[in-house]
Design a protein around this motif. Structure first.
Motif, PDB file in Angstrom:
ATOM      1  N   HIS A   1       3.451  -0.149  -7.211  1.00 37.26           N
ATOM      2  CA  HIS A   1       4.924   0.494  -7.173  1.00 37.26           C
ATOM      3  C   HIS A   1       4.819   1.761  -6.540  1.00 37.26           C
ATOM      4  N   ASN A   2       4.016   2.461  -6.601  1.00 39.24           N
ATOM      5  CA  ASN A   2       3.813   3.887  -6.024  1.00 39.24           C
ATOM      6  C   ASN A   2       4.114   3.810  -4.477  1.00 39.24           C
ATOM      7  N   ALA A   3       3.245   2.718  -3.860  1.00 37.98           N
ATOM      8  CA  ALA A   3       3.237   2.484  -2.608  1.00 37.98           C
ATOM      9  C   ALA A   3       4.696   1.805  -2.146  1.00 37.98           C
ATOM     10  N   ALA A   4       5.065   0.836  -2.814  1.00 39.33           N
ATOM     11  CA  ALA A   4       6.221   0.020  -2.467  1.00 39.33           C
ATOM     12  C   ALA A   4       7.637   1.000  -2.508  1.00 39.33           C
ATOM     13  N   ILE A   5       7.608   1.912  -3.512  1.00 36.30           N
ATOM     14  CA  ILE A   5       8.823   2.942  -3.696  1.00 36.30           C
ATOM     15  C   ILE A   5       8.711   3.922  -2.652  1.00 36.30           C
ATOM     16  N   ALA A   6       7.434   4.411  -2.510  1.00 35.65           N
ATOM     17  CA  ALA A   6       7.294   5.477  -1.350  1.00 35.65           C
ATOM     18  C   ALA A   6       7.673   5.103  -0.129  1.00 35.65           C
ATOM     19  N   VAL A   7       6.880   3.929   0.572  1.00 36.66           N
ATOM     20  CA  VAL A   7       6.911   3.612   1.793  1.00 36.66           C
ATOM     21  C   VAL A   7       8.336   3.029   2.153  1.00 36.66           C
ATOM     22  N   GLY A   8       8.835   2.116   1.041  1.00 37.10           N
ATOM     23  CA  GLY A   8      10.173   1.477   1.414  1.00 37.10           C
ATOM     24  C   GLY A   8      11.212   2.767   1.660  1.00 37.10           C
ATOM     25  N   SER A   9      11.219   3.616   0.760  1.00 38.71           N
ATOM     26  CA  SER A   9      12.334   4.674   0.797  1.00 38.71           C
ATOM     27  C   SER A   9      12.104   5.536   1.954  1.00 38.71           C
ATOM     28  N   THR A  10      10.725   5.853   2.315  1.00 40.30           N
ATOM     29  CA  THR A  10      10.583   6.438   3.632  1.00 40.30           C
ATOM     30  C   THR A  10      11.090   5.683   4.890  1.00 40.30           C
ATOM     31  N   VAL A  11      10.799   4.538   4.961  1.00 44.37           N
ATOM     32  CA  VAL A  11      11.312   3.727   5.967  1.00 44.37           C
ATOM     33  C   VAL A  11      13.032   3.941   6.060  1.00 44.37           C
ATOM     34  N   ALA A  12      13.562   3.821   4.984  1.00 42.48           N
ATOM     35  CA  ALA A  12      15.029   3.914   5.019  1.00 42.48           C
ATOM     36  C   ALA A  12      15.503   5.487   5.382  1.00 42.48           C
ATOM     37  N   LEU A  13      14.685   6.405   4.473  1.00 40.87           N
ATOM     38  CA  LEU A  13      15.414   7.696   4.885  1.00 40.87           C
ATOM     39  C   LEU A  13      15.064   8.123   6.035  1.00 40.87           C
ATOM     40  N   LEU A  14      13.859   7.943   6.917  1.00 36.35           N
ATOM     41  CA  LEU A  14      13.868   8.310   8.009  1.00 36.35           C
ATOM     42  C   LEU A  14      14.910   7.550   9.248  1.00 36.35           C
TER      43      LEU A  14
ATOM     44  N   ILE B   1      18.831   0.628   5.985  1.00 38.72           N
ATOM     45  CA  ILE B   1      18.228   0.751   4.648  1.00 38.72           C
ATOM     46  C   ILE B   1      17.805  -0.833   4.491  1.00 38.72           C
ATOM     47  N   ALA B   2      18.136  -1.488   5.118  1.00 37.40           N
ATOM     48  CA  ALA B   2      17.667  -3.112   4.722  1.00 37.40           C
ATOM     49  C   ALA B   2      15.904  -3.130   5.209  1.00 37.40           C
ATOM     50  N   PRO B   3      15.649  -2.580   6.308  1.00 36.92           N
ATOM     51  CA  PRO B   3      14.024  -2.638   6.688  1.00 36.92           C
ATOM     52  C   PRO B   3      13.409  -2.055   5.468  1.00 36.92           C
ATOM     53  N   GLY B   4      13.807  -0.789   4.964  1.00 39.72           N
ATOM     54  CA  GLY B   4      13.116  -0.265   3.679  1.00 39.72           C
ATOM     55  C   GLY B   4      13.028  -0.942   2.622  1.00 39.72           C
ATOM     56  N   ALA B   5      14.080  -1.628   2.373  1.00 44.38           N
ATOM     57  CA  ALA B   5      14.199  -2.450   0.980  1.00 44.38           C
ATOM     58  C   ALA B   5      13.135  -3.715   1.465  1.00 44.38           C
ATOM     59  N   VAL B   6      13.088  -4.446   2.284  1.00 42.27           N
ATOM     60  CA  VAL B   6      12.556  -5.601   2.520  1.00 42.27           C
ATOM     61  C   VAL B   6      10.951  -4.940   2.746  1.00 42.27           C
ATOM     62  N   VAL B   7      10.709  -3.935   2.981  1.00 45.65           N
ATOM     63  CA  VAL B   7       9.231  -3.436   3.211  1.00 45.65           C
ATOM     64  C   VAL B   7       8.876  -3.287   1.849  1.00 45.65           C
TER      65      VAL B   7
ATOM     66  N   PRO C   1      -1.358  -6.892  -2.169  1.00 50.25           N
ATOM     67  CA  PRO C   1      -2.816  -7.062  -2.342  1.00 50.25           C
ATOM     68  C   PRO C   1      -3.316  -8.048  -1.813  1.00 50.25           C
ATOM     69  N   LEU C   2      -2.620  -8.866  -0.820  1.00 44.69           N
ATOM     70  CA  LEU C   2      -3.252 -10.112   0.025  1.00 44.69           C
ATOM     71  C   LEU C   2      -3.897  -9.626   1.094  1.00 44.69           C
ATOM     72  N   SER C   3      -2.988  -8.478   1.769  1.00 42.00           N
ATOM     73  CA  SER C   3      -3.542  -8.153   3.115  1.00 42.00           C
ATOM     74  C   SER C   3      -3.637  -6.689   3.132  1.00 42.00           C
ATOM     75  N   GLY C   4      -2.739  -5.919   2.389  1.00 47.71           N
ATOM     76  CA  GLY C   4      -2.424  -4.488   2.655  1.00 47.71           C
ATOM     77  C   GLY C   4      -1.308  -4.371   3.092  1.00 47.71           C
ATOM     78  N   LEU C   5      -0.598  -5.441   3.627  1.00 48.76           N
ATOM     79  CA  LEU C   5       0.716  -5.427   4.067  1.00 48.76           C
ATOM     80  C   LEU C   5       0.867  -4.236   5.172  1.00 48.76           C
ATOM     81  N   HIS C   6       0.075  -4.368   6.228  1.00 50.76           N
ATOM     82  CA  HIS C   6       0.134  -3.213   7.309  1.00 50.76           C
ATOM     83  C   HIS C   6       1.571  -3.254   7.970  1.00 50.76           C
ATOM     84  N   ILE C   7       1.638  -4.784   8.539  1.00 47.41           N
ATOM     85  CA  ILE C   7       2.832  -5.082   9.304  1.00 47.41           C
ATOM     86  C   ILE C   7       3.438  -4.055  10.343  1.00 47.41           C
ATOM     87  N   ASN C   8       2.341  -3.295  10.863  1.00 42.22           N
ATOM     88  CA  ASN C   8       2.634  -2.435  11.917  1.00 42.22           C
ATOM     89  C   ASN C   8       1.216  -1.996  12.491  1.00 42.22           C
ATOM     90  N   PRO C   9       1.090  -2.106  13.937  1.00 39.42           N
ATOM     91  CA  PRO C   9       0.014  -1.568  14.602  1.00 39.42           C
ATOM     92  C   PRO C   9      -0.443  -0.346  14.456  1.00 39.42           C
TER      93      PRO C   9
END
Length: 277
Positions: A183-196, A74-80, A89-97
């Protein structure tokens, strides 16, 4: 019948509010130069890998595994989620090749920026692993390794492919052009990382990120199953691009403009706001 009195203070406050939101939208959507993007990608990947790999390293250092598997995924999902709100907004925050690869494959991210993004993402992951190694030792305890059973690497490869395809599909469908914003991207992506991670981490570690896995591998000099965490996410990202291309078609002009550095259309402009004063 007398007309109701107009409150100039209320009009002034409303005008300030409109200008604030217009400027906020402009700042959110405007493109940043590459050097700012690379700084954010480096820092974002550093934070992600510190959190994601840190649970395993700290559990090994302290002993008795005080950080549960649930907390560790859950921690990585929350920090994402938090970083998308702050830095999206600054880089797109890909942080993943694999995510950068997916955006480029979709055609909403300049191909000339792909390699620089990959370089700083891997550098951020390595620096995070060096930090964990220096603080707690045995950074290999924070790596992602296939299950130690017959066919473990292949099962992990299949899982990493499927998990990354799911994650990249979510990201591509919630991003603004080539950027994860709002918020759409933040909640969707962060929760997906945690749930998976909650259901799949016992099989492959649910990395879905070559940099996250290779950073501890390189610093710990342990490359067990490394190919799983490169080939799986790349294939998964390609599958996600194929899926979104099938169901949504080619990117629309606004997505392409954002990818090439143009501004996305806004609901208002400073001129509009001034005219309403």
């Amino acid at each position: 019948m007398a007309e109701p009195a107009i409150d100039p203070d209320a009009e002034h406050r409303a005008s300030l509010g409109r200008r604030y939101f217009v400027r906020f939208e402009e700042d959110t959507l405007r493109q940043r130069p590459l050097w700012i993007r690379l700084i954010i990608e480096f820092l974002g990947t550093f934070v992600l890998v510190t959190v994601a790999a840190g649970s395993g390293v700290i559990n090994h250092y302290v002993g008795n595994a005080p950080i549960s598997r649930t907390a560790a995924v859950i921690a990585p999902g929350a920090v994402v989620m938090a970083m998308i709100y702050a830095w999206g907004p600054l880089s797109g925050l890909h942080i993943n090749p694999a995510v950068t690869f997916a955006f480029a494959g979709r055609g909403v991210f300049p191909t000339k920026w792909v390699v620089p993004y990959w370089v700083v993402q891997l550098a951020g992951a390595i620096c995070a692993a060096l930090f964990l190694q220096g603080m707690f030792g045995d950074v290999s305890a924070g790596g992602n390794y296939p299950i130690n059973t017959s066919g473990g690497e292949w099962k992990s490869f299949v899982m990493e492919t499927i998990l990354t395809a799911i994650l990249a599909s979510i990201i591509l469908n919630t991003a603004t052009g080539g950027r994860s914003i709002g918020h759409n991207a933040a909640i969707a992506v962060g929760s997906t990382v945690a749930l998976l991670g909650l259901f799949a981490s016992p099989i492959s570690g649910a990395s879905m990120n070559p940099a996250r896995s290779l950073g501890p591998d390189i610093v710990g000099n342990d490359y067990t199953g490394w190919w799983v965490y490169v080939a799986g996410p790349v294939l998964g990202a390609a599958i996600a691009v194929a899926i979104i291309g099938t169901v949504r078609g080619r990117p629309d002009p606004d997505e392409l403009a954002a990818a090439e550095g143009g501004a996305l259309p806004m609901t208002a402009t400073p001129t509009d706001a001034k005219a309403t004063e």
